[in-house]
Write an enzyme that holds these catalytic residues in place. Structure first.
Site, PDB file in Angstrom:
ATOM      1  N   ARG A   1      35.199  30.279  43.089  1.00  0.00           N
ATOM      2  CA  ARG A   1      36.703  30.190  43.159  1.00  0.00           C
ATOM      3  C   ARG A   1      37.128  29.947  44.553  1.00  0.00           C
ATOM      4  NH1 ARG A   1      39.347  34.197  39.751  1.00  0.00           N
ATOM      5  NH2 ARG A   1      41.142  32.996  40.354  1.00  0.00           N
TER       6      ARG A   1
ATOM      7  N   HIS B   1      46.192  48.937  37.615  1.00  0.00           N
ATOM      8  CA  HIS B   1      45.526  47.844  38.563  1.00  0.00           C
ATOM      9  C   HIS B   1      46.766  47.147  39.220  1.00  0.00           C
ATOM     10  CE1 HIS B   1      42.877  44.763  39.754  1.00  0.00           C
ATOM     11  NE2 HIS B   1      43.780  43.875  39.561  1.00  0.00           N
TER      12      HIS B   1
ATOM     13  N   ASP C   1      32.377  37.655  36.794  1.00  0.00           N
ATOM     14  CA  ASP C   1      33.911  37.732  37.713  1.00  0.00           C
ATOM     15  C   ASP C   1      33.313  37.565  39.178  1.00  0.00           C
ATOM     16  OD1 ASP C   1      36.729  37.856  38.133  1.00  0.00           O
ATOM     17  OD2 ASP C   1      36.134  39.519  39.228  1.00  0.00           O
TER      18      ASP C   1
ATOM     19  N   SER D   1      40.233  36.947  35.113  1.00  0.00           N
ATOM     20  CA  SER D   1      39.548  37.983  36.057  1.00  0.00           C
ATOM     21  C   SER D   1      39.999  39.427  36.139  1.00  0.00           C
ATOM     22  CB  SER D   1      39.548  37.216  37.416  1.00  0.00           C
ATOM     23  OG  SER D   1      39.331  37.940  38.552  1.00  0.00           O
TER      24      SER D   1
ATOM     25  N   LYS E   1      37.968  42.738  33.972  1.00  0.00           N
ATOM     26  CA  LYS E   1      37.598  43.965  34.518  1.00  0.00           C
ATOM     27  C   LYS E   1      38.000  45.280  34.117  1.00  0.00           C
ATOM     28  CE  LYS E   1      38.360  42.018  38.325  1.00  0.00           C
ATOM     29  NZ  LYS E   1      38.613  41.133  39.763  1.00  0.00           N
TER      30      LYS E   1
END
Ligand code: URA
Ligand code: CA
Length: 427
Positions: free
Chosen positions: A169, A83, A162, A184, A188
């Protein structure tokens, strides 16, 4: 136990820690629509100022991960994922996946679309004619088992908490909270089902994290979260002062990834890809001569296989922009600055990214630099080509690009990898 939302918000506002049950109650209530946006927003602002303890962050992450469906690859053995926190010119995923699969690793990569000035892997892959990023769970499993790799957009049902919280947010000035960012991202990744995860935490002008210290803190938080939930996590902190590759824009970036997969292409993109792939393999106790796989064409062959299996045709990938314009070097020297944020914005405004939610992206627009950062160039030589599909956008990009790059007496020399945080070290 009877829980009261106002009492939970008050507790956090006054600096107390919340229990696991209280955090569950908030997340479940919010996803079910029983807790309204305004109370969640007040809570997020309280978290922004008061922070979360490691135990609270872990409870939040798990509640979020459990808010929707979760993939489970345990039957396939050790499965890896990577990621990136979001960058410019970053196609490491397209290079890392084939490298890791060739070395015997298994990867199930769930990717997102572009956000703000940063690009997204799903948008890039969709530039390849026919490429399908919407895979079913069965298709992901089949590919990971039989080819060693799959890459898919996040399913609708993955971490609904999320999706809601991120949108909230975004409009309540509570994005920049380290525990909320960590929860967050990691929720995931946990829901994505991999057991080993390499995080690429970007730092610099073009990234969420502007300074090394906050990037290190975020990285440590996420590595620690991984340990608390039984995942192996390594964070690589990498430079995002400048774009990672010479290519910016969806088609151009995929073609540049192909260059790197064939042993050519942007130096910084190649270097970071090799480090990320090496760290992924290390989590799986494997090792390989990764650079060889780029130089001997095997990594390219593996990427081509992946594209074909997911319905795409690499041979049909062409940049079809209507307008092209060249930027010439105004003097001789080193290519010393390219502002990742400004370049990300120029490319987004050319149409490669979105200004409003859900807009279509143009695969063919972008910028291609003829040089890597740090290379020499002589006055009057072509430094970059802009690809556009409308004349006004081209003129605007041309006007801004000159101010985003610099040729100077010293080459750009910030290393691409700034730190690596592994579980067990540095904490
Ligand atoms: N990326 C995410 O997925 N979540 C954040 O909160 C920030 C960056
Ligand atoms: Ca990215």
């Amino acid at each position: 136990m009877f829980l009261n939302t106002v009492e939970i918000i008050t507790k956090k506002r006054d600096g107390y820690s919340l229990s696991k049950e209280e955090i569950e109650f908030l997340i479940q209530g919010y996803v079910k629509g029983e807790i309204p946006d305004y109370q969640m927003a007040a809570w997020a602002m309280a978290v922004f100022f008061q922070g979360l303890t490691p135990a609270e962050t872990a409870a939040l992450t798990l509640s979020m991960a459990n808010s929707g469906e979760r993939l489970d690859f345990n039957s396939l053995g050790f499965v890896l994922d990577k990621h990136s926190t979001g960058g410019v010119g970053d196609t490491t995923t397209l290079i890392v996946l084939p490298l890791v699969a060739l070395a015997g690793g298994k990867i199930a990569k769930l990717s997102g679309r572009g956000l703000g000035h940063t690009g997204g892997t799903v948008d890039k892959l969709e530039a390849i004619p026919g490429f399908k990023t919407e895979l079913t769970e069965e298709e992901i499993f089949w590919q990971v088992e039989n080819l060693g790799l799959a890459i898919a957009g996040q399913t609708k049902n993955l971490v609904p908490a999320d999706k809601l919280l991120y949108a909230l947010r975004d409009v309540t000035a509570t994005v920049d909270s380290l525990p909320l960012i960590a929860a967050s991202i990691m929720s995931k990744k946990i829901a994505g089902g991999a057991q080993g995860i390499v995080l690429d935490v970007k730092v610099g002008r073009g990234a969420f994290m502007k300074d090394l210290e906050s990037a290190q803190k975020l990285a440590e938080l996420m590595v620690d979260l991984g340990r608390q939930v039984g995942l192996k996590v390594t964070a690589v902190i990498s430079d995002m002062e400048v774009p990672l590759s010479r290519a910016q824009g969806n088609s151009l970036e995929v073609l540049e990834a192909v260059n790197v997969l064939q042993g050519k292409g942007s130096r910084r993109l190649r270097e970071l890809s090799l480090v990320l792939a090496g760290e992924m393999l290390a989590l799986d106790n494997k090792k390989a001569h990764l650079a060889n796989s780029l130089d001997n064409g095997l990594a390219y062959e593996m990427f081509d296989k992946l594209v074909t299996i997911q319905g795409g045709n690499l041979q049909k990938l062409k940049v079809k922009a209507l307008y092209k314009k060249q930027l010439l070097a105004e003097k001789s020297g080193y290519f010393s600055v390219a502002d990742a944020l400004k370049i990300g914005e120029i490319v987004r405004d050319l149409g490669a990214g979105r200004k409003v939610k859900g807009a279509k992206v143009d695969p063919d627009v972008g910028i291609y630099f003829t040089r890597d950062l740090g290379d020499r160039i002589n006055q009057g030589e072509v430094l970059a080509t802009i690809y556009a599909n409308n004349e006004a956008a081209l003129v605007e990009a041309m006007a801004k690009l000159g101010g985003a790059v610099k040729i100077g007496p010293v080459p750009y020399n910030r290393p691409v990898v700034l730190d690596i945080i592994r579980s067990g070290a540095k904490l």
